[in-house]
Design a protein around this motif. Structure first.
Motif, mmCIF file in Angstrom:
data_model
loop_
_atom_site.group_PDB
_atom_site.id
_atom_site.type_symbol
_atom_site.label_atom_id
_atom_site.label_comp_id
_atom_site.label_asym_id
_atom_site.label_seq_id
_atom_site.Cartn_x
_atom_site.Cartn_y
_atom_site.Cartn_z
ATOM 1 N N UNK A 6 0.897 -1.366 -0.015
ATOM 2 C CA UNK A 6 0.150 0.162 0.026
ATOM 3 C C UNK A 6 0.993 1.286 -0.003
ATOM 4 N N UNK A 7 0.325 2.373 -0.500
ATOM 5 C CA UNK A 7 1.092 3.766 -0.571
ATOM 6 C C UNK A 7 0.765 4.426 0.878
ATOM 7 N N UNK A 8 -0.417 4.191 1.309
ATOM 8 C CA UNK A 8 -0.742 5.085 2.824
ATOM 9 C C UNK A 8 0.000 4.340 3.735
ATOM 10 N N UNK A 9 0.282 5.248 4.935
ATOM 11 C CA UNK A 9 0.790 4.973 6.150
ATOM 12 C C UNK A 9 0.017 3.841 7.023
ATOM 13 N N UNK A 10 0.530 3.029 7.798
ATOM 14 C CA UNK A 10 -0.419 2.322 8.805
ATOM 15 C C UNK A 10 -0.185 2.597 10.171
ATOM 16 N N UNK A 11 -1.158 2.389 10.905
ATOM 17 C CA UNK A 11 -1.250 2.499 12.352
ATOM 18 C C UNK A 11 -0.947 1.204 12.884
ATOM 19 N N UNK A 12 0.176 0.967 13.846
ATOM 20 C CA UNK A 12 0.290 -0.189 14.509
ATOM 21 C C UNK A 12 -0.544 -0.802 15.141
ATOM 22 N N UNK A 13 -1.117 -0.102 16.031
ATOM 23 C CA UNK A 13 -2.436 -0.562 16.888
ATOM 24 C C UNK A 13 -3.329 -1.205 16.146
ATOM 25 N N UNK A 14 -3.815 -0.448 14.956
ATOM 26 C CA UNK A 14 -4.918 -0.657 14.369
ATOM 27 C C UNK A 14 -4.636 -1.957 13.302
ATOM 28 N N UNK A 15 -3.493 -2.152 12.835
ATOM 29 C CA UNK A 15 -3.098 -3.202 12.028
ATOM 30 C C UNK A 15 -2.986 -4.511 12.863
ATOM 31 N N UNK A 16 -2.701 -4.466 14.171
ATOM 32 C CA UNK A 16 -2.554 -5.505 15.137
ATOM 33 C C UNK A 16 -3.790 -6.024 15.760
ATOM 34 N N UNK A 17 -4.922 -5.047 15.825
ATOM 35 C CA UNK A 17 -6.009 -5.217 16.304
ATOM 36 C C UNK A 17 -6.555 -6.867 15.784
ATOM 37 N N UNK A 18 -6.647 -7.488 16.777
ATOM 38 C CA UNK A 18 -7.235 -8.971 16.544
ATOM 39 C C UNK A 18 -6.308 -9.978 16.044
ATOM 40 N N UNK A 19 -4.867 -9.528 15.977
ATOM 41 C CA UNK A 19 -4.075 -10.366 15.518
ATOM 42 C C UNK A 19 -3.607 -11.421 16.500
ATOM 43 N N UNK A 20 -3.158 -12.404 16.208
ATOM 44 C CA UNK A 20 -2.547 -13.707 17.030
ATOM 45 C C UNK A 20 -3.635 -13.932 17.986
ATOM 46 N N UNK A 21 -4.617 -13.984 17.877
ATOM 47 C CA UNK A 21 -5.779 -14.257 19.021
ATOM 48 C C UNK A 21 -6.428 -15.695 19.026
ATOM 49 N N UNK A 22 -5.586 -16.701 18.157
ATOM 50 C CA UNK A 22 -5.992 -18.160 18.215
ATOM 51 C C UNK A 22 -5.553 -18.767 19.692
ATOM 52 N N UNK A 23 -6.288 -19.658 20.221
ATOM 53 C CA UNK A 23 -6.149 -20.106 21.453
ATOM 54 C C UNK A 23 -4.800 -20.751 21.585
ATOM 55 N N UNK A 24 -4.166 -21.315 20.512
ATOM 56 C CA UNK A 24 -2.888 -21.883 20.808
ATOM 57 C C UNK A 24 -1.790 -21.082 20.454
ATOM 58 N N UNK A 25 -1.589 -19.753 20.436
ATOM 59 C CA UNK A 25 -0.734 -18.749 20.381
ATOM 60 C C UNK A 25 -0.263 -18.665 21.420
ATOM 61 N N UNK A 26 1.271 -18.858 21.395
ATOM 62 C CA UNK A 26 1.866 -18.427 22.879
ATOM 63 C C UNK A 26 2.901 -17.366 22.681
ATOM 64 N N UNK A 27 2.790 -16.553 21.522
ATOM 65 C CA UNK A 27 3.933 -15.542 21.293
ATOM 66 C C UNK A 27 3.617 -14.909 20.087
ATOM 67 N N UNK A 28 3.816 -13.553 20.060
ATOM 68 C CA UNK A 28 3.711 -12.717 18.894
ATOM 69 C C UNK A 28 4.739 -11.822 18.789
ATOM 70 N N UNK A 29 5.491 -11.693 17.387
ATOM 71 C CA UNK A 29 6.685 -10.603 17.364
ATOM 72 C C UNK A 29 6.145 -9.902 16.210
ATOM 73 N N UNK A 30 6.739 -8.614 16.477
ATOM 74 C CA UNK A 30 6.508 -7.532 15.574
ATOM 75 C C UNK A 30 7.541 -6.826 15.273
ATOM 76 N N UNK A 31 7.767 -6.297 13.946
ATOM 77 C CA UNK A 31 8.909 -5.356 13.670
ATOM 78 C C UNK A 31 8.291 -4.569 12.632
ATOM 79 N N UNK A 32 8.866 -3.374 12.583
ATOM 80 C CA UNK A 32 8.423 -2.274 11.800
ATOM 81 C C UNK A 32 9.800 -1.543 11.338
ATOM 82 N N UNK A 33 10.112 -1.428 9.952
ATOM 83 C CA UNK A 33 11.279 -1.054 9.446
ATOM 84 C C UNK A 33 10.729 0.556 9.057
ATOM 85 N N UNK A 34 11.783 1.249 9.117
ATOM 86 C CA UNK A 34 11.685 2.762 8.970
ATOM 87 C C UNK A 34 12.721 3.336 7.954
#
Length: 147
Positions: A6-34
């Motif tokens: 996409x061309x538009x910027x993104x909001x981290x909190x919005x992008x991650x809303x609902x991410x990794x919510x499966x019951x068997x998820x034990x860890x999430x990792x995020x990385x943002x490049x600038x």
């Protein structure tokens, strides 16, 4: 799994809303490049891509990561267009049963995006005095070989 180019910027909190919510998820990792300015002379970076081809290539590698590390969720966002110094250029998020899987999958995806994803990057100097296409780096190729 979600892949967005996409061309538009993104909001981290919005992008991650609902991410990794499966019951068997034990860890999430995020990385943002600038967009960084190593020389003090960068005005902006221009990123080009082929729509459709680029998204399909990233989706394929994200599916590979999901399968190799048994991910419960995966998110890749990569921007194109004119990006000023300090702008968010990309984001990878992985979710897995264990932290090692989530970290390894995220690193794998970042290495792929850096060296193989079909983007073309041009650095434009302050005042438009010069512009150069960014060449592949040996260190990026070395990092990709571990996978």
């Amino acid at each position: 799994m979600r892949v967005s180019v996409q061309s538009q910027d993104f909001d981290l909190a919005t992008a991650l809303h609902g991410f990794g919510t499966a019951k068997n998820t034990g860890a999430t990792v995020t990385f943002t490049g600038l967009v960084r300015d190593d020389t003090g002379q960068l005005d902006y970076m221009e990123i080009e891509h082929y729509p459709g081809m680029c998204e399909n290539a990233i989706l394929k590698i994200a599916q590979d990561a999901e399968q190799r590390w048994g991910l419960t969720d995966c998110l890749v966002i990569h921007r194109y267009g004119k990006l000023n110094v300090g702008a968010q250029i990309m984001m990878v998020a992985t979710a897995g049963r264990h932290r090692v899987d989530a970290f390894d999958a995220a690193t794998f995806l970042m290495d792929y995006l850096k060296s193989r994803a079909p983007f073309w990057k041009k650095e434009v100097s302050l005042g438009g005095a010069s512009s150069e296409w960014v060449s592949a780096k040996d260190s990026d190729e070395t990092a990709l070989k571990r996978w």
